[in-house]
Design a protein around this motif. Sequence first.
Motif, PDB file in Angstrom:
ATOM      1  N   HIS A  19      14.415   1.593  33.188  1.00 16.63           N
ATOM      2  CA  HIS A  19      13.552   1.614  34.373  1.00 16.63           C
ATOM      3  C   HIS A  19      13.705   0.335  35.194  1.00 16.63           C
ATOM      4  N   LYS A  51      10.012   6.536  44.843  1.00 17.12           N
ATOM      5  CA  LYS A  51      11.418   6.521  44.441  1.00 17.12           C
ATOM      6  C   LYS A  51      12.039   7.911  44.561  1.00 17.12           C
ATOM      7  N   GLN A  55      13.085   8.590  48.002  1.00 19.66           N
ATOM      8  CA  GLN A  55      14.281   7.851  48.367  1.00 19.66           C
ATOM      9  C   GLN A  55      15.564   8.519  47.868  1.00 19.66           C
ATOM     10  N   VAL A  56      15.524   9.096  46.664  1.00 20.24           N
ATOM     11  CA  VAL A  56      16.767   9.654  46.125  1.00 20.24           C
ATOM     12  C   VAL A  56      17.002  11.102  46.497  1.00 20.24           C
ATOM     13  N   CYS A  70       5.213   5.585  43.961  1.00 19.06           N
ATOM     14  CA  CYS A  70       6.215   4.544  44.175  1.00 19.06           C
ATOM     15  C   CYS A  70       7.265   4.974  45.195  1.00 19.06           C
ATOM     16  N   MET A 102      -0.414  11.782  37.469  1.00 16.40           N
ATOM     17  CA  MET A 102       0.489  10.777  36.942  1.00 16.40           C
ATOM     18  C   MET A 102       1.225  10.014  38.024  1.00 16.40           C
ATOM     19  N   VAL A 120       0.124  -3.211  49.911  1.00 18.08           N
ATOM     20  CA  VAL A 120       1.130  -2.301  50.449  1.00 18.08           C
ATOM     21  C   VAL A 120       1.218  -2.415  51.972  1.00 18.08           C
ATOM     22  N   ILE A 147       5.167   6.144  30.844  1.00 24.38           N
ATOM     23  CA  ILE A 147       5.693   7.241  30.032  1.00 24.38           C
ATOM     24  C   ILE A 147       5.496   7.005  28.527  1.00 24.38           C
ATOM     25  N   VAL A 155      18.731  -1.735  49.484  1.00 22.83           N
ATOM     26  CA  VAL A 155      18.148  -0.670  48.665  1.00 22.83           C
ATOM     27  C   VAL A 155      18.786  -0.742  47.277  1.00 22.83           C
ATOM     28  N   PRO A 172      10.016   7.038  37.240  1.00 26.10           N
ATOM     29  CA  PRO A 172       9.912   6.238  36.018  1.00 26.10           C
ATOM     30  C   PRO A 172       8.985   6.850  34.975  1.00 26.10           C
ATOM     31  N   ASN A 173       7.913   7.469  35.412  1.00 31.44           N
ATOM     32  CA  ASN A 173       6.989   7.976  34.406  1.00 31.44           C
ATOM     33  C   ASN A 173       7.004   9.491  34.356  1.00 31.44           C
ATOM     34  N   ARG A 220      -1.360   6.757  47.297  1.00 32.76           N
ATOM     35  CA  ARG A 220      -0.178   7.483  47.772  1.00 32.76           C
ATOM     36  C   ARG A 220       0.312   8.420  46.677  1.00 32.76           C
ATOM     37  N   THR A 259      14.869  10.126  38.302  1.00 33.31           N
ATOM     38  CA  THR A 259      14.551   8.806  38.839  1.00 33.31           C
ATOM     39  C   THR A 259      13.105   8.410  38.581  1.00 33.31           C
ATOM     40  N   GLU A 273      10.750  -2.256  47.497  1.00 33.64           N
ATOM     41  CA  GLU A 273      10.226  -0.979  47.014  1.00 33.64           C
ATOM     42  C   GLU A 273       8.891  -0.622  47.656  1.00 33.64           C
ATOM     43  N   LYS A 274       8.527  -1.374  48.658  1.00 30.34           N
ATOM     44  CA  LYS A 274       7.335  -1.101  49.465  1.00 30.34           C
ATOM     45  C   LYS A 274       6.020  -1.181  48.689  1.00 30.34           C
ATOM     46  N   PHE A 275       6.007  -1.987  47.633  1.00 23.81           N
ATOM     47  CA  PHE A 275       4.736  -2.233  46.957  1.00 23.81           C
ATOM     48  C   PHE A 275       3.989  -3.358  47.645  1.00 23.81           C
ATOM     49  N   LEU A 330      20.289   2.151  42.204  1.00 23.04           N
ATOM     50  CA  LEU A 330      19.877   3.320  41.439  1.00 23.04           C
ATOM     51  C   LEU A 330      18.695   4.038  42.079  1.00 23.04           C
ATOM     52  N   LEU A 331      18.268   3.540  43.210  1.00 21.74           N
ATOM     53  CA  LEU A 331      17.176   4.216  43.914  1.00 21.74           C
ATOM     54  C   LEU A 331      17.677   4.850  45.192  1.00 21.74           C
ATOM     55  N   THR A 332      18.969   5.149  45.220  1.00 17.97           N
ATOM     56  CA  THR A 332      19.481   5.835  46.397  1.00 17.97           C
ATOM     57  C   THR A 332      20.340   6.989  45.933  1.00 17.97           C
ATOM     58  N   ILE A 343       2.466   7.636  40.665  1.00 13.96           N
ATOM     59  CA  ILE A 343       1.969   6.328  41.082  1.00 13.96           C
ATOM     60  C   ILE A 343       2.341   6.031  42.529  1.00 13.96           C
ATOM     61  N   ARG A 364      16.763  -3.498  39.023  1.00  7.60           N
ATOM     62  CA  ARG A 364      15.504  -3.938  39.630  1.00  7.60           C
ATOM     63  C   ARG A 364      15.055  -5.261  39.031  1.00  7.60           C
ATOM     64  N   VAL A 391       5.614  -0.940  37.342  1.00  4.86           N
ATOM     65  CA  VAL A 391       4.464  -0.662  38.193  1.00  4.86           C
ATOM     66  C   VAL A 391       3.686   0.590  37.807  1.00  4.86           C
ATOM     67  N   CYS A 392       4.112   1.278  36.773  1.00  4.36           N
ATOM     68  CA  CYS A 392       3.442   2.545  36.473  1.00  4.36           C
ATOM     69  C   CYS A 392       2.077   2.355  35.829  1.00  4.36           C
ATOM     70  N   HIS A 416      -0.020   4.882  33.779  1.00  2.00           N
ATOM     71  CA  HIS A 416       0.676   6.157  33.806  1.00  2.00           C
ATOM     72  C   HIS A 416       2.038   6.053  33.132  1.00  2.00           C
TER      73      HIS A 416
END
Lengths: 652, 323
Positions: free
Chosen positions: B263, A589, A592-593, A587, A583, B69, B235, B310, A629-630, A609, A627, B96-98, B313-315, A585, B267, B229-230, B233
């Motif tokens: 989510h 995240k 990072q947290v 990302c 599952m 990437v 949810i 950053v 997402p999925n 990755r 954190t 977000e390094k995508f 909510l991602l830190t 992806i 962002r 980006v999921c 996958h």
Amino acid sequence: MRIGVFICQCGTNIAGTVDTRAVAKKAMEFPDVVFAVDYMYTCSEPGQKEIQDAISSHRLQGVVVAACSPRMHEPTFRRAVKKAGINPYMFEQANIREHCSWIGTDREANTRKAIDMVRMSVEKLRRNQALFSTQVAVNKRVLVIGGGVAGIQAALDCSDGGLEVVMVEREPSIGGKMAKLDKTFPTIDCSSCILGPKMVDVAQKENIRLYAYSEVEAISGYIGNFKVDIRKKATYVDWNACTGCGECTQKCPSKKAFDHFNEGLGATTAINIPFPQAIPKKARIDSDYCRYLTGGKCRVCEKICPVKAIRFDMKDEIVTEEVGAIIVASGYDLFDARVYGEYGGGRYPDVISAMQYERILSASGPYGGHIRRPSDGREPKEIVFISCVGSRDISVDRPYCSGICCMYIAKQAIMTRDHIPDSNCYVSYMDIRAPGKGYDEFIRRAQEEYGVKYIRGRVGRIYPRGDRLVVQGADTLLGVQVEIEADLVVLATGVECSAGARPLAEKLRISYDQHGFYMESHPKLRPVETNTAGVFLAGVCQGPKDIPASVGQGSAAASKVQALFSRDTIETDPQVAHVNENMCIGCGKCEQVCPFGAIRMKTLRDGSRKSEVLETVCQGCGLCNATCPNKAIQLRHSTDDQILAEINTLFD
Amino acid sequence: MDDKTNALREHVKGIFSNLELVLGWEPGYDPLHTRPFYVRTESDIDRLTANCLSFQNLTRYLAKSMNAVDPAADGRKIGVCVKGCDSRSLVALIQEKFVSRDRVYVIGLPCRGTLDARRIRALVPDPARIRSVNAEGDELVVETDRGISRFALDRAIARKCLQCRYPNPVIHDVLIGDPVTPRLKIDAENPSVAAVEALSLEDRLLFWENQLDRCIRCFACRNACPLCVCQNHCIMETRMPKWITQYRNMNEKFMFHMIHALHLAGRCTECGECERVCPVGIPVALIKEKINAIIYEMLDYESGIDPEAVPPLLTFSPKETGI
Ligand SMILES: Cc1cc2nc3c(=O)[nH]c(=O)nc-3n(C[C@H](O)[C@H](O)[C@H](O)COP(=O)(O)OP(=O)(O)OC[C@H]3O[C@@H](n4cnc5c(N)ncnc54)[C@H](O)[C@@H]3O)c2cc1C
Ligand code: SF4
Ligand code: SF4
Ligand code: SF4
Ligand code: SF4
């Protein structure tokens, strides 16, 4: 799954407001439950036996105990079920005491709530999986951060136990605040006489490696295997060569350098040895005052030094040490009295802090142990001590009691009366806190034997009159205003967290309270542990305390380390995060947290990755899980599905 | 956006040899649409268009359909056309390094608004007869087989464009056309959010129930979002963990939209794609706009502005909570 449910009465603690029999009866209706019973004290020996017997006679595969907080007895019950042959993680504890019986008196409502809580635990247990710990090897070296009395005690105890110790001290010498004290309460023994030998021991023990004038730069790794980068700050003197002879300090022409050891009373030279008993006894150049380093000319010390130890080109250096445990003993700082403008601290030279007064009292201090006023060197006759300067005052964000000031004021007043028998000492106080052994007697001695005058109430204002200071305040016991013309005012500035406490905590990944004191894992039951496994606390960095308590904590932390190191490997907690790679992806995240640096990203052969959890580093905090997402990353034993099942069952 | 087709083609011709491909738009299946277009060869360039119909946010493809990437080994870049709003998505993807900043050649197009096909159809009596639409200054010129009619542009552009604060690309390697004046100040209140908040609590609930009840969970909104980006996958489609069921009821729909919005908290760059693609016309971006307003107020943060920042909510910052 075959589940057994055990409802504890906890004497009357639970049974008083919950019908435990009814809860057990109802539990029999829940899915998979094949056995349910209530019992007087489930945690007792016969109580545990009852569980173990039921496991074998009813062939149970999972156990729910509804009792007190898991913080209290989860380990007990896990051990009990493990003994009876089931995996300790096939156990759930519903807290129907703190969360139910203790907080309401409505028996019927409590019973209903207890039933719901048991129902939730059953639903969770139905989704539990057996979990297994792994073993990791322990590196039996310990890092002690801070060389105050607490750190010294911890280091010596570990060293006595045969452990290798690495000590990092920020200042050029160890000793901390205690090294500056003159005498210590309640026995009035000389501070350096009792601390000095311990400091020397640190220097002489072969298994203690001391990095003075150094700081922790970065920490990685986990319990049993930490890697620590230490920044050795440039001293401009090669300490391997320096013999501490002090010739350089005699000749250095820059004589106005700030004297940290004497709290700024008097001055020292740019190249200096902080105090005669310093450990290590080595010279250091204060680059702020050195004529060569600031102006490009001088180099006198370089010529004088008989062993040619001066290195003007010295740079900070980073060294790496590997240890298995860390004791943090980084101590404290003192409240800045200037915040109370009305007291004139920092403005009037004869309004000083209690630590400055310690230096004045000390025979090795700036006045050679004679009590004098900083302004004109005159011997003071009327001396006022003001307590709680930066303690128990919400308006300056210091709501807590510093715990030591009442005692050291009494000590300083006694010493003053001893040195100058015809002096008058006044103490302005809020209340007197002297709960230690022999402490109240000590205060009484100050009052009765030494005639120190205690005035209850706050001082409102201090202002100069001639060459004296007028102290205005209230005596709330007599209900009158008082005004004293004093020669010297001593402010008992409160304890606050050490200047670098917060960034250090972030490197160590330990928590601190709102005032910057480090949080122990449990205020009563785990007072020297932190929530980061392998990191322990000692001394005032955890909260204000005096020397006996700091030393006690130092020894306690050392014994925790020894207990940890008495095994060659340690078991990891399997309740950690886990990535479902299908599952994920990638990302990043979660990486990072994660506050513990427990996640790293890896690239699979197909180039994708994925996240990966370092199971020994993960503390199971669940931030990554929240954190992601999925929800590819799940916390074992608290997965989303387990939590959702608990919630859903409430609405079924 | 004013018609920039010619200028865009000219520019791309000049630099194409350095690029691997260019993400742009080409005319679509009817006069009210364009479609995303990958320029792969020299001869493709003349199919590029850039005008008031260039509504698709092409940065979506960078994250979801190609690997951007890391920079390419041969140093060749992907050209991507961005409006102001799209550029913020790109910044967020870089954060977000995508997407690697060195992988893309950013062609910035200042924009005064893109059309909302739904609003045009409501304006023109017989939309099937439309032959062309064109933005000229503040007017929209609609040509049907019965003649030409003109409308105020504001009556035809998308909701997000009416409240646009970043019409000029915040990052670009080249800018085609002159910068335009933003309609709203950066710290201005979001008028759509304010309008919903003016409703009483009951009316607000009713409003959202009416809106979300139409949701068929086709996931078009999710798929169009450059930052969702999921992909497969998501949810919403997994049963492990089982946050969402297939039951057709308000709870599940509501849950879906709340998860989607959360989510995107801190962002979402308010590009409005989710809302544009919704087949049943739910103002889905509005939920995210409200959350963005909260984030701006609480954390003083706006997404997709600074590639180095950053998202809050991602830190993990112990200072935030004093843990
Ligand atoms: C005026 C005064 C009088 C007192 N009198 C008495 C008394 O008579 N009796 C009594 O029992 N108590 C007394 N106390 C209290 C006593 O000072 C403390 O209880 C004791 O010093 C606490 O020791 P510690 O090791 O925890 O902290 P500290 O003595 O503060 O030691 C901490 C050490 O850690 C170092 N350090 C800090 N941060 C770092 C870092 N990031 N990296 C490396 N090293 C670091 C510091 O430089 C310091 O050397 C008095 C206090 C004051 C203010
Ligand atoms: S649970 Fe997740 S965020 Fe927490 S320590 Fe483990 S890996 Fe890091
Ligand atoms: S946050 Fe989730 S999806 Fe993203 S890298 Fe971590 S585990 Fe994978
Ligand atoms: S949620 Fe909607 S408005 Fe926000 S970035 Fe995604 S598509 Fe754009
Ligand atoms: S695009 Fe519209 S209908 Fe489809 S899932 Fe999103 S909100 Fe629902």
